[in-house]
Write a protein that holds these residues in place. Sequence first.
Motif, PDB file in Angstrom:
ATOM      1  N   ILE A  74       0.843  -1.203   0.000  1.00 25.32           N
ATOM      2  CA  ILE A  74       0.000   0.000   0.000  1.00 25.32           C
ATOM      3  C   ILE A  74       0.876   1.250   0.000  1.00 25.32           C
ATOM      4  O   ILE A  74       0.658   2.168  -0.803  1.00 25.32           O
ATOM      5  N   LEU A  75       1.864   1.305   0.877  1.00 29.54           N
ATOM      6  CA  LEU A  75       2.754   2.476   0.905  1.00 29.54           C
ATOM      7  C   LEU A  75       3.588   2.556  -0.368  1.00 29.54           C
ATOM      8  O   LEU A  75       3.859   3.648  -0.877  1.00 29.54           O
ATOM      9  N   HIS A  76       3.976   1.411  -0.899  1.00 31.09           N
ATOM     10  CA  HIS A  76       4.716   1.385  -2.161  1.00 31.09           C
ATOM     11  C   HIS A  76       3.857   1.979  -3.277  1.00 31.09           C
ATOM     12  O   HIS A  76       4.323   2.822  -4.049  1.00 31.09           O
ATOM     13  N   ASP A  77       2.590   1.572  -3.339  1.00 33.28           N
ATOM     14  CA  ASP A  77       1.684   2.109  -4.364  1.00 33.28           C
ATOM     15  C   ASP A  77       1.407   3.594  -4.162  1.00 33.28           C
ATOM     16  O   ASP A  77       1.122   4.309  -5.124  1.00 33.28           O
ATOM     17  N   GLU A  78       1.495   4.060  -2.932  1.00 31.92           N
ATOM     18  CA  GLU A  78       1.300   5.482  -2.634  1.00 31.92           C
ATOM     19  C   GLU A  78       2.499   6.327  -3.064  1.00 31.92           C
ATOM     20  O   GLU A  78       2.409   7.546  -3.110  1.00 31.92           O
ATOM     21  N   GLY A  79       3.630   5.667  -3.331  1.00 34.23           N
ATOM     22  CA  GLY A  79       4.776   6.418  -3.832  1.00 34.23           C
ATOM     23  C   GLY A  79       6.069   6.280  -3.061  1.00 34.23           C
ATOM     24  O   GLY A  79       7.044   6.959  -3.360  1.00 34.23           O
ATOM     25  N   LEU A  80       6.119   5.407  -2.052  1.00 38.33           N
ATOM     26  CA  LEU A  80       7.374   5.175  -1.329  1.00 38.33           C
ATOM     27  C   LEU A  80       8.305   4.407  -2.255  1.00 38.33           C
ATOM     28  O   LEU A  80       8.042   3.261  -2.617  1.00 38.33           O
ATOM     29  N   LYS A  81       9.417   5.042  -2.657  1.00 41.28           N
ATOM     30  CA  LYS A  81      10.263   4.514  -3.721  1.00 41.28           C
ATOM     31  C   LYS A  81      11.363   3.580  -3.250  1.00 41.28           C
ATOM     32  O   LYS A  81      11.814   2.724  -4.007  1.00 41.28           O
ATOM     33  N   ASP A  82      11.850   3.764  -2.030  1.00 43.94           N
ATOM     34  CA  ASP A  82      12.892   2.888  -1.492  1.00 43.94           C
ATOM     35  C   ASP A  82      12.914   3.014   0.024  1.00 43.94           C
ATOM     36  O   ASP A  82      12.055   3.670   0.605  1.00 43.94           O
ATOM     37  N   ASP A  83      13.895   2.379   0.649  1.00 43.87           N
ATOM     38  CA  ASP A  83      13.947   2.384   2.113  1.00 43.87           C
ATOM     39  C   ASP A  83      15.080   3.251   2.656  1.00 43.87           C
ATOM     40  O   ASP A  83      15.637   2.980   3.710  1.00 43.87           O
ATOM     41  N   SER A  84      15.398   4.320   1.943  1.00 43.75           N
ATOM     42  CA  SER A  84      16.447   5.230   2.393  1.00 43.75           C
ATOM     43  C   SER A  84      15.886   6.306   3.327  1.00 43.75           C
ATOM     44  O   SER A  84      14.687   6.599   3.332  1.00 43.75           O
ATOM     45  N   TYR A  85      16.782   6.883   4.095  1.00 42.24           N
ATOM     46  CA  TYR A  85      16.425   7.964   5.015  1.00 42.24           C
ATOM     47  C   TYR A  85      15.777   9.127   4.258  1.00 42.24           C
ATOM     48  O   TYR A  85      14.732   9.635   4.663  1.00 42.24           O
ATOM     49  N   GLY A  86      16.394   9.543   3.162  1.00 38.76           N
ATOM     50  CA  GLY A  86      15.880  10.679   2.400  1.00 38.76           C
ATOM     51  C   GLY A  86      14.505  10.432   1.817  1.00 38.76           C
ATOM     52  O   GLY A  86      13.654  11.325   1.795  1.00 38.76           O
ATOM     53  N   GLU A  87      14.280   9.213   1.347  1.00 33.19           N
ATOM     54  CA  GLU A  87      12.966   8.887   0.783  1.00 33.19           C
ATOM     55  C   GLU A  87      11.906   8.848   1.874  1.00 33.19           C
ATOM     56  O   GLU A  87      10.792   9.330   1.677  1.00 33.19           O
ATOM     57  N   ALA A  88      12.246   8.302   3.041  1.00 32.94           N
ATOM     58  CA  ALA A  88      11.287   8.299   4.161  1.00 32.94           C
ATOM     59  C   ALA A  88      10.966   9.722   4.586  1.00 32.94           C
ATOM     60  O   ALA A  88       9.806  10.052   4.849  1.00 32.94           O
ATOM     61  N   LYS A  89      11.970  10.568   4.622  1.00 33.61           N
ATOM     62  CA  LYS A  89      11.756  11.969   5.002  1.00 33.61           C
ATOM     63  C   LYS A  89      10.798  12.646   4.016  1.00 33.61           C
ATOM     64  O   LYS A  89       9.863  13.338   4.418  1.00 33.61           O
ATOM     65  N   ARG A  90      11.005  12.404   2.721  1.00 27.22           N
ATOM     66  CA  ARG A  90      10.156  13.002   1.693  1.00 27.22           C
ATOM     67  C   ARG A  90       8.739  12.432   1.750  1.00 27.22           C
ATOM     68  O   ARG A  90       7.768  13.161   1.837  1.00 27.22           O
ATOM     69  N   PHE A  91       8.639  11.115   1.715  1.00 25.16           N
ATOM     70  CA  PHE A  91       7.345  10.453   1.604  1.00 25.16           C
ATOM     71  C   PHE A  91       6.452  10.687   2.820  1.00 25.16           C
ATOM     72  O   PHE A  91       5.259  10.949   2.678  1.00 25.16           O
ATOM     73  N   PHE A  92       7.039  10.608   4.011  1.00 23.88           N
ATOM     74  CA  PHE A  92       6.250  10.789   5.231  1.00 23.88           C
ATOM     75  C   PHE A  92       6.199  12.249   5.686  1.00 23.88           C
ATOM     76  O   PHE A  92       5.593  12.558   6.704  1.00 23.88           O
ATOM     77  N   GLU A  93       6.854  13.133   4.931  1.00 26.75           N
ATOM     78  CA  GLU A  93       6.870  14.568   5.225  1.00 26.75           C
ATOM     79  C   GLU A  93       7.353  14.825   6.662  1.00 26.75           C
ATOM     80  O   GLU A  93       6.693  15.503   7.450  1.00 26.75           O
ATOM     81  N   LEU A  94       8.534  14.293   6.961  1.00 25.73           N
ATOM     82  CA  LEU A  94       9.122  14.420   8.285  1.00 25.73           C
ATOM     83  C   LEU A  94      10.307  15.378   8.265  1.00 25.73           C
ATOM     84  O   LEU A  94      10.995  15.501   7.249  1.00 25.73           O
ATOM     85  N   THR A  95      10.559  16.006   9.388  1.00 25.93           N
ATOM     86  CA  THR A  95      11.776  16.793   9.544  1.00 25.93           C
ATOM     87  C   THR A  95      12.923  15.838   9.888  1.00 25.93           C
ATOM     88  O   THR A  95      12.689  14.687  10.287  1.00 25.93           O
ATOM     89  N   ASP A  96      14.138  16.327   9.772  1.00 29.06           N
ATOM     90  CA  ASP A  96      15.282  15.512  10.188  1.00 29.06           C
ATOM     91  C   ASP A  96      15.159  15.128  11.657  1.00 29.06           C
ATOM     92  O   ASP A  96      15.457  13.996  12.036  1.00 29.06           O
ATOM     93  N   HIS A  97      14.720  16.054  12.481  1.00 28.62           N
ATOM     94  CA  HIS A  97      14.577  15.760  13.907  1.00 28.62           C
ATOM     95  C   HIS A  97      13.559  14.637  14.137  1.00 28.62           C
ATOM     96  O   HIS A  97      13.807  13.707  14.921  1.00 28.62           O
TER      97      HIS A  97
END
Length: 126
Positions: A74-97
């Motif tokens: 489901i998350l993959h279909d929503e646009g999560l492209k890989d399991d990297s820190y940067g992609e998680a930050k982008r996809f989940f709209e999180l700050t570095d903190h």
Amino acid sequence: MKHQTLDQLHAVAEVNTQPVMSRTQRLIRWAELLEREPSRLLTALAGTEYRAPAERDVMRADSSPIAVAFTDPILHDEGLKDDSYGEAKRFFELTDHQLHEIVCYCHVGEVMQSSRAALSVRAAIS
């Protein structure tokens, strides 16, 4: 009605999809995935706060909290492209903190229980 994955549909038709989950829905989904196996040991990322942004963005680890999210269709279909820190930050709209609190080893050591990661994901919702 036959259910097919997006990958299967792409093989026979042009599929134009737009993500439909909100940030909160994506984070709740991630927390729920982590809560399915609360005692599962996950790999933490080492020293995210000490890395240059470009280096931090490509950080990943097998069996990390981010990897749990990436294995979800489901998350993959929503646009999560890989399991990297940067992609998680982008996809989940999180700050570095926020992401640091979820995945960094400085809080938990080299491994963490999935339930601990889930609590941190839920804390990032509000």
